[in-house]
Structures are given as structure tokens and as C-alpha cells.
Design an enzyme around this catalytic site. Sequence first.
Site, short mmCIF file in Angstrom:
data_model
loop_
_atom_site.label_atom_id
_atom_site.label_comp_id
_atom_site.label_asym_id
_atom_site.label_seq_id
_atom_site.Cartn_x
_atom_site.Cartn_y
_atom_site.Cartn_z
N LEU A 356 -8.53 52.61 67.93
CA LEU A 356 -7.16 52.78 68.42
C LEU A 356 -6.76 51.59 69.27
O LEU A 356 -5.62 51.16 69.27
CB LEU A 356 -7.07 54.05 69.26
CG LEU A 356 -7.10 55.37 68.50
CD1 LEU A 356 -7.16 56.52 69.47
CD2 LEU A 356 -5.88 55.50 67.59
N GLY A 360 -9.68 47.70 79.06
CA GLY A 360 -10.51 46.98 80.02
C GLY A 360 -11.93 47.51 80.06
O GLY A 360 -12.85 46.78 80.38
N PHE A 361 -12.10 48.76 79.68
CA PHE A 361 -13.42 49.37 79.83
C PHE A 361 -14.19 49.48 78.53
O PHE A 361 -15.38 49.68 78.52
CB PHE A 361 -13.30 50.75 80.45
CG PHE A 361 -12.76 50.68 81.85
CD1 PHE A 361 -13.60 50.28 82.88
CD2 PHE A 361 -11.44 50.96 82.12
CE1 PHE A 361 -13.12 50.20 84.16
CE2 PHE A 361 -10.97 50.86 83.41
CZ PHE A 361 -11.79 50.48 84.44
N VAL A 364 -11.57 52.13 72.10
CA VAL A 364 -11.18 53.53 71.95
C VAL A 364 -11.03 53.84 70.46
O VAL A 364 -10.39 53.10 69.73
CB VAL A 364 -9.84 53.81 72.66
CG1 VAL A 364 -9.52 55.30 72.60
CG2 VAL A 364 -9.90 53.35 74.09
N ASP A 475 -5.59 51.72 88.18
CA ASP A 475 -5.16 50.88 87.05
C ASP A 475 -3.89 51.44 86.42
O ASP A 475 -3.83 51.65 85.21
CB ASP A 475 -6.30 50.77 86.04
CG ASP A 475 -6.19 49.49 85.21
OD1 ASP A 475 -5.33 48.64 85.55
OD2 ASP A 475 -6.93 49.35 84.24
#
Length: 663
Positions: A356, A360-361, A364, A475
Site C-alpha cells: 500500500l 517512515g517506519f 504497509v 507524527d
Amino acid sequence: MTLKLGTAVLAYFLLPFAAGAAASDDAGFIFQGFQQSNLSLDGLATVTNNGLLRITNTTISQTGHAFYPNPINFKSTSNSSAFSFSTQFVFAIVPDLSGLTGTGMAFVIAPTRNLTKVPDSQFIGLFDNSTNGNQTNHVFAVELDTYQNQDFGDINDNHVGIDINSVISKVSMPASYKANNKNSFENLTLISGQQMQLWVEYDGMDRRIDVTLAPIAAAKPHTPLLSLRYDLSPILKQTMYVGFSAASSPLEIGTSHFILGWSFKMNGVEQAIDLSQLPKLPRFGHKKVSKFFTVGLPLICITFLLILISGVAYYLRRKWKFAEVLEEWELAYGPHRFKYKDLYIATKGFREQELLGEGGFGRVYKGVLPTNMVEVAVKKVSHRARQGMRAFIAEIVSIGRLRHRNLVPLLGYCRRKGELLLVYEFMSNGSLDRFLFNQPKRTLNWNQRFRVIKGVASALLHLHEEWEQVVIHRDVKASNVLLDGELNGRLGDFGLARLYDHGTLPQTTHVAGSFGYLAPEYSRTGRATTKTDVYAFGAFLLEVACGRRPIDPRAEPEESIILVDWVFLCWKEGDILQAVDQKLGAEYVKEEAELVLKLGLLCYHSEPNLRPSMRQVLLYLEGSVALPDLSSLAMRGSTVGFDVSTDKCFSHSVADYLLSDGR
Ligand SMILES: *[C@@H]1O[C@H](CO)[C@@H](O)[C@H](O)[C@H]1NC(C)=O
Ligand SMILES: *[C@@H]1O[C@H](CO)[C@@H](O)[C@H](O)[C@H]1NC(C)=O
Ligand SMILES: *[C@@H]1O[C@H](CO)[C@@H](O)[C@H](O)[C@H]1NC(C)=O
Ligand SMILES: *[C@@H]1O[C@H](CO)[C@@H](O)[C@H](O)[C@H]1NC(C)=O
Ligand SMILES: *[C@@H]1O[C@H](CO)[C@@H](O)[C@H](O)[C@H]1NC(C)=O
Ligand SMILES: *[C@@H]1O[C@H](CO)[C@@H](O)[C@H](O)[C@H]1NC(C)=O
Ligand SMILES: *[C@@H]1O[C@H](CO)[C@@H](O)[C@H](O)[C@H]1NC(C)=O
């Protein structure tokens, strides 16, 4: 039954004979099975328990002979011409191992039952080196030869021949027969373990020998296989013995020669053998069974073992593939804990098509849970350290209990080595930024935007003040706001920035958040507060109203690269609405747009204490409290975001940002 009949028939034929005396001119007998047949046996010859006459077995290099015990008159005393005779017998030559040639056997008429014991298999137990071919032998034989001896002119290793005083046949033919309804001979294999019938007939008037072969099931063929005009009178003495002879192979690959039934008649037609009365052959190919044990069984075992090994390997691979890290303390979070296997299946193995986005992490992925077919978004976060993980998971699970209609529900998590997976409810319309920036395919109208803004504001208020603990998002930005099916704005990724605090992300010195959204004091101290969230929310308000990112290196020259500068400029020039997204045209509510832009500037204030709280923000947005006059607030110098030159930290960050090619 066989036994009784065999005995009865035997008795019938034997009765007229006196023991040891020659039989009468029309002597005859029939054996259908050989129990109590009183044959004269030597060597390997024996009658088996079930009545088979076995001439040889697989014992190597020996002979076997079986003779009718009494001598038979082949001539009258007054006339030197031999009588006619006929015989029929059923035999089977059983190979030790199929496909191998063995030795042959013979029907024999000889002046003595004491034939050679020389185990030279090529002589079929009839002769030896010194006697073969000698006229004084007086031996007539029909050989069933399964061995080709070039010295004796054998035509092949599967032939029938007529032998007189010598194993060098007078005439021979490949084993075959002409069925009565066929025009040609069909081949037979002597050493096949199959039962066959052989007829030997001598016509004393015509002086002709006929030899006829047929498989067990066939009627006697009209055409004999061999027909030889030969006067047996000089060969046959007045009294002779009839029987069978064979020699076993000198090699381990022996053959067994069986006679199942035998009928003989002097001066007449022999009584036909009733095939149904014959004893059964031993199970042919028991060696095959042992072959099964020596070759087949190990093969099966090996195959089984291979299957087992590959099964175990498959299992281990799967186990490794779906391996998770599950510690005891996590058991308390049972319902929030997902199986990696389920997530793997849901996202079709985390394949690219299901991606998707990349935040930043981590990446997805979209997925459908196999257990309940619920659509989810799975965020894959790679982490390094184990310490802090427990506290973080506790927080994630705790946050997972947060339910607010403007928050993306966190359903649970899964942990693997070096990898954390967070499972969120799937938001069908994706992130808000796709509707705002870079010539979006579809944009939001003002009402939708205003509703999203209010939604996100109430979600932030919920995090800051309404939950049992203060949750700082860290964030807030358009790309972290997701739109559900009804285009409601839902704040996602909350609490994730805490990963940095817990030291589970590699860049521990990095300040969580995104450029353009970082409050100056946060950049300096690295301490996040609710006020730093408000600062980011200010940037978010401007983003939504202006349809631009806070920092846009591709901005037009007159619109500053830094969005807030541009809005500030417009405000100072007295026409703040100039900053409203061009894509909206005139389709917006002036009062609301002005409110959003001014509130954006207010929230973006560099002095944390002058920023409103989220509760105040909501009051302003709902119109229940009027916005303070911006010019009354100390904007000079302190509004760092507006004046790049006065805040080194921020300007430094922006410079970094621009140098890093505007990402
Ligand atoms: C073959 O037959 C003889 C005589 O009946 C017997 O002694 C011998 O054990 C048999 N050999 C085999 C291998 O059956
Ligand atoms: C079997 O044959 C032998 C001679 O080979 C003879 O002495 C004996 O009487 C015979 N027995 C029967 C029951 O016919
Ligand atoms: C001997 O017997 C045969 C037939 O078996 C016959 O043709 C022949 O004439 C006989 N000879 C004498 C001398 O009786
Ligand atoms: C059988 O023949 C052999 C020689 O081939 C001889 O030594 C033996 O005595 C004979 N046996 C009988 C019973 O005639
Ligand atoms: C039989 O004679 C052949 C040659 O004619 C010889 O090679 C073989 O060794 C002899 N066998 C015996 C058992 O005497
Ligand atoms: C045939 O056998 C007889 C007696 O066994 C013997 O005297 C004679 O020499 C043999 N003939 C040949 C050609 O071997
Ligand atoms: C029968 O056997 C002979 C000799 O072994 C061979 O030449 C012939 O082709 C065979 N015929 C058939 C129909 O197999």
C-alpha cells in the site's frame, strides 16, 4: 481327489503286470499326479508332497531320472519291427530367475534305468563324453532343450529335437505350435514356468515319429511340430524303460523340471490326460518375492525415508518461514497477538502487489485475514533491539484498546526476529495526501476537508486528554491521516514514534517526526509534548487548506518554498485567502478557510506556550470561541517558522531537507 483317482488309475494299469516282468504288448498307464506312482527315481528326481514329479531342482550339477518301474515290450519275440506307441505328458520348466536360460530335459526310452550320473548338463543326463553318439546306446529321446550348445548344432536355446543315441538331434524346431484354427506356428517359451503338453507318437507301420507341442490350454494340434520318418526298430530293444531325464545347471541359476501328468500306451492311442486332475505347480516366481524383499523393500524404505525427510524439511522450512518471537509476558496479550502465518497468507506472502505504501517506519501491505476475511493493513517495522520491546508492546496493546472514530483501529501485532508487524483496520480510501498534493486524481471539496480537519483535531484531543494516559502522536501530517469509506479522516500511526524512545529503532539519535512539522523546541531538546503535536497540527491545517506540502522545493518563486512563510506573507498583505488551494477555485467557505489558515499560523507559533491546546483548537474550529487576533501575539522573531534566518535549528533542518533532494 487327485490322489484317489491317480491311485485308482494306476492300480488299474498296474494290476495285470507281475513285478519285474515285461508288460504285455498293449501295455499302458496314466498318471495324473504321481502320489504312490512307484516310479523308479534317481538323483534329484523326487515326487513332491502334492504329487508333482520333479526331475531336478536348483541343486547344481546333478542329474535326475524318473522311469516307469517296469520294462515295456516294444517288439514281439517273432518280429523285429518295433511296435507303435504314443505318449502324452504335461510338463513345466521353471526358471530360478525369470529371463535366464537353464538346462533342458528329455523324454527317454532306454534299455536301462541306470543312465549316466555324469552331471554334464549338455547331455541332459542321457550320455557322457564317451557314450554320446555310440550306436550301442539304444536310446531314443525327445529333448526339450533350453540351452544352445554350438558343439551339438543346437538351433537356439528354446527348441524341441528328436535324439537317437546322441544329443545331436536328428531333427529339431524352435519351440512352437500350430493352433488348429491358425495357419502358422506360434512361438512358445519352454523355460517360462508355464505348463505345456507334449505328444510323442511312433507309427510302427509308417516308421514315422511325430512330436507335437502345445500350451496347457490348447487342444492337441493336428499338425505336429516335428515329423521324422525313421525306423526305430534297430534302436529299440525288445524290452525298454520309458521315463524322463534331466541334468541340473552347473551354475547357481538353476531350473526345476516338473512333470504333472503322464499317459502312455503301446499299440494304440494314449488315454488323454484330464488337465483338471493335475496337481498344482508351486508358486512360480517365489524368487521374485525374494527379489521384492532384496530390491523392492529397501527401495520402498528408501523412498519412504526420502518422503519422510522431505516432509520434515518442508515442516521445518514452514516452521522457520512462519517463525515468531513469542515470550511468556506476551501471553497476556493473546487476543492482540496475530499469527505470522495468518499475516503471511493474508498479504499473499507480502508480495509487491499488496504493497500500500512505504512510510517512515516500514512498508504497509494490504491483506485479508484468512480467519475471518477482515481487510487489514499490515505494517512491517524492522527493529533491532530486544530491550524496550516489552514496554513498547505493552504500550501498543494499550493503545490498541483506544477506540475513537477518527483513529485508525490497531487490531494487534506480531513479532518476529528483527521484525514487528502491526495490524490495522484497512482504510479503503488510503491516505489524505493522495487527495491533496501533486495534481491528485481526485480532490476533496471544502466541506470534506473541513470535516477531516475537525475529525483529526478531535482524535488528537482524545489522545492528549481523554485517554487514561497522555499519548503524543509525534507524527501528525497529511500522509498519516487515512480516509475510510465515508471519507472520514482517521489518524493513523499513533504511538509508533515511541519506538524511538524505547530504543528499538536503529536511528535512536534521530528525532521522530517529519521535516516541516517539527516544532523548534522539539528539534533542540528532542522532547515531545502535546505542544509539539499542536505545532505539527498547525502545519497539517495549512496543508489541507492550501493543498501543498509544508516544504515544497518545486513551488513557484512568488510562493515561498516554505508554506508557512507564504501564508504569513499573504496574511501580512491582508489577503490570507490568497493562500487557499487553487484547485478549490471559489468553492469554499471564506470564514472557515480564514479560520483554518489563521489557526494554522497560531498552532505553528514557535513559542510553545502561545500555541493553543487541542481542546482550544476544537473550540475555535466549532466556532464557539473566537480566534485571538494574530497581530496581538508576539510574532516577530518568535515566529521562527516564518523567519528562517532567526532560527538556526530550523533553517539548518530545512537546508538539510533541501540538500537531501526534497524527499
Ligand atoms: C533338491 O532335491 C534333492 C532331492 O530331493 C534334495 O535333497 C535337495 O535338498 C533339493 N534342493 C533344493 C535346493 O531344493
Ligand atoms: C514298486 O516297484 C518295485 C520295483 O521297482 C517293486 O519291487 C515293488 O513291488 C513295486 N511296488 C508296488 C506297490 O507296485
Ligand atoms: C512284422 O510286423 C510288421 C508290423 O508290425 C509287419 O508289417 C511285418 O510284416 C511283420 N513281419 C513279419 C516277418 O511278420
Ligand atoms: C549303473 O551303472 C554304473 C556305471 O555307469 C555302474 O557302476 C553301476 O553298477 C550300475 N548300477 C546298476 C544297478 O546296474
Ligand atoms: C568331453 O569332451 C570335450 C571335448 O570333446 C572336453 O572338452 C571335455 O572336457 C570332456 N568332458 C569330460 C567330462 O570328460
Ligand atoms: C561304443 O561303446 C562300446 C561299448 O560301450 C565300445 O566298445 C565302443 O568302443 C564304443 N564305440 C565308440 C565309437 O566309442
Ligand atoms: C519365433 O521364434 C523364432 C526363432 O526363435 C523367430 O525367428 C521368430 O521370429 C519367432 N516368431 C515370432 C512370431 O515371434
